[in-house]
Design a protein around this motif. Structure first.
Motif, PDB file in Angstrom:
ATOM      1  N   LEU A  34     -25.483   7.026 -14.578  1.00  0.00           N
ATOM      2  CA  LEU A  34     -25.272   5.928 -13.637  1.00  0.00           C
ATOM      3  C   LEU A  34     -24.009   5.132 -13.967  1.00  0.00           C
ATOM      4  O   LEU A  34     -23.257   4.744 -13.078  1.00  0.00           O
ATOM      5  CB  LEU A  34     -26.488   5.008 -13.626  1.00  0.00           C
ATOM      6  CG  LEU A  34     -27.727   5.572 -12.939  1.00  0.00           C
ATOM      7  CD1 LEU A  34     -28.910   4.627 -13.142  1.00  0.00           C
ATOM      8  CD2 LEU A  34     -27.465   5.789 -11.472  1.00  0.00           C
ATOM      9  N   LEU A  35     -23.772   4.898 -15.250  1.00  0.00           N
ATOM     10  CA  LEU A  35     -22.566   4.185 -15.656  1.00  0.00           C
ATOM     11  C   LEU A  35     -21.313   4.981 -15.291  1.00  0.00           C
ATOM     12  O   LEU A  35     -20.334   4.430 -14.773  1.00  0.00           O
ATOM     13  CB  LEU A  35     -22.595   3.899 -17.157  1.00  0.00           C
ATOM     14  CG  LEU A  35     -21.432   3.097 -17.723  1.00  0.00           C
ATOM     15  CD1 LEU A  35     -21.407   1.704 -17.110  1.00  0.00           C
ATOM     16  CD2 LEU A  35     -21.543   3.010 -19.233  1.00  0.00           C
TER      17      LEU A  35
ATOM     18  N   TRP B  37     -20.822   4.844 -11.557  1.00  0.00           N
ATOM     19  CA  TRP B  37     -20.321   3.530 -11.177  1.00  0.00           C
ATOM     20  C   TRP B  37     -18.829   3.406 -11.477  1.00  0.00           C
ATOM     21  O   TRP B  37     -18.072   2.841 -10.684  1.00  0.00           O
ATOM     22  CB  TRP B  37     -21.122   2.464 -11.919  1.00  0.00           C
ATOM     23  CG  TRP B  37     -20.792   1.062 -11.532  1.00  0.00           C
ATOM     24  CD1 TRP B  37     -20.627   0.586 -10.268  1.00  0.00           C
ATOM     25  CD2 TRP B  37     -20.578  -0.029 -12.406  1.00  0.00           C
ATOM     26  NE1 TRP B  37     -20.348  -0.750 -10.321  1.00  0.00           N
ATOM     27  CE2 TRP B  37     -20.300  -1.159 -11.614  1.00  0.00           C
ATOM     28  CE3 TRP B  37     -20.612  -0.170 -13.787  1.00  0.00           C
ATOM     29  CZ2 TRP B  37     -20.048  -2.401 -12.156  1.00  0.00           C
ATOM     30  CZ3 TRP B  37     -20.367  -1.412 -14.326  1.00  0.00           C
ATOM     31  CH2 TRP B  37     -20.086  -2.509 -13.521  1.00  0.00           C
ATOM     32  N   MET B  38     -18.408   3.958 -12.602  1.00  0.00           N
ATOM     33  CA  MET B  38     -16.988   3.901 -12.941  1.00  0.00           C
ATOM     34  C   MET B  38     -16.165   4.782 -12.012  1.00  0.00           C
ATOM     35  O   MET B  38     -15.043   4.430 -11.640  1.00  0.00           O
ATOM     36  CB  MET B  38     -16.774   4.310 -14.403  1.00  0.00           C
ATOM     37  CG  MET B  38     -17.294   3.283 -15.382  1.00  0.00           C
ATOM     38  SD  MET B  38     -17.085   3.788 -17.083  1.00  0.00           S
ATOM     39  CE  MET B  38     -15.365   3.385 -17.292  1.00  0.00           C
TER      40      MET B  38
ATOM     41  N   LEU C 120     -16.863   5.495  -8.881  1.00  0.00           N
ATOM     42  CA  LEU C 120     -16.830   4.904  -7.545  1.00  0.00           C
ATOM     43  C   LEU C 120     -16.132   3.551  -7.495  1.00  0.00           C
ATOM     44  O   LEU C 120     -16.121   2.904  -6.457  1.00  0.00           O
ATOM     45  CB  LEU C 120     -18.262   4.777  -6.998  1.00  0.00           C
ATOM     46  CG  LEU C 120     -18.982   6.099  -6.772  1.00  0.00           C
ATOM     47  CD1 LEU C 120     -20.400   5.859  -6.308  1.00  0.00           C
ATOM     48  CD2 LEU C 120     -18.226   6.959  -5.780  1.00  0.00           C
TER      49      LEU C 120
ATOM     50  N   GLY D 126     -16.273   0.774 -10.049  1.00  0.00           N
ATOM     51  CA  GLY D 126     -16.978  -0.399 -10.552  1.00  0.00           C
ATOM     52  C   GLY D 126     -16.027  -1.404 -11.162  1.00  0.00           C
ATOM     53  O   GLY D 126     -14.829  -1.161 -11.339  1.00  0.00           O
ATOM     54  N   SER D 127     -16.538  -2.540 -11.501  1.00  0.00           N
ATOM     55  CA  SER D 127     -15.696  -3.629 -11.997  1.00  0.00           C
ATOM     56  C   SER D 127     -15.377  -3.504 -13.489  1.00  0.00           C
ATOM     57  O   SER D 127     -14.817  -4.419 -14.057  1.00  0.00           O
ATOM     58  CB  SER D 127     -16.382  -4.970 -11.727  1.00  0.00           C
ATOM     59  OG  SER D 127     -17.600  -5.022 -12.427  1.00  0.00           O
TER      60      SER D 127
ATOM     61  N   GLY E 178     -15.053   8.031 -16.440  1.00  0.00           N
ATOM     62  CA  GLY E 178     -16.316   8.011 -15.707  1.00  0.00           C
ATOM     63  C   GLY E 178     -16.884   9.412 -15.547  1.00  0.00           C
ATOM     64  O   GLY E 178     -18.092   9.632 -15.665  1.00  0.00           O
TER      65      GLY E 178
END
Length: 72
Positions: free
Chosen positions: A28-29, A32-33, A35, A37-38, A46
């Motif tokens: 998931l991390l 998120w990276m 796509l 993520g912040s 990622g």
């Protein structure tokens, strides 16, 4: 002193579940990276996290379960 087989089985089961949960978190991390993520990570990092999480979630528990299997 011999180890209690029930406690050993519970401990091994907890390790397998922990590995699968940790792999899911890494996937998931990484996703998120990828796509955007912040966290400010790059796509490559990622992707690496996603692949490592996938391997940790799918392959490592099977390898450990095969290694811990009782002899025939």
């Amino acid at each position: 002193m011999t180890p209690d087989p029930d406690k050993q089985a519970r401990d091994r089961f907890a390790i397998l579940i922990g590995l699968r949960a940790g792999g899911a978190v890494l996937m998931l991390l990484g996703l998120w990276m990828i796509l955007g993520g912040s966290l400010g990570g790059a796509y490559g990092f990622g992707g690496v996290l996603f692949v490592v999480g996938l391997v940790e979630m799918m392959a490592v528990p099977k390898i450990l379960a095969r290694r811990w299997r009782t002899p025939r």
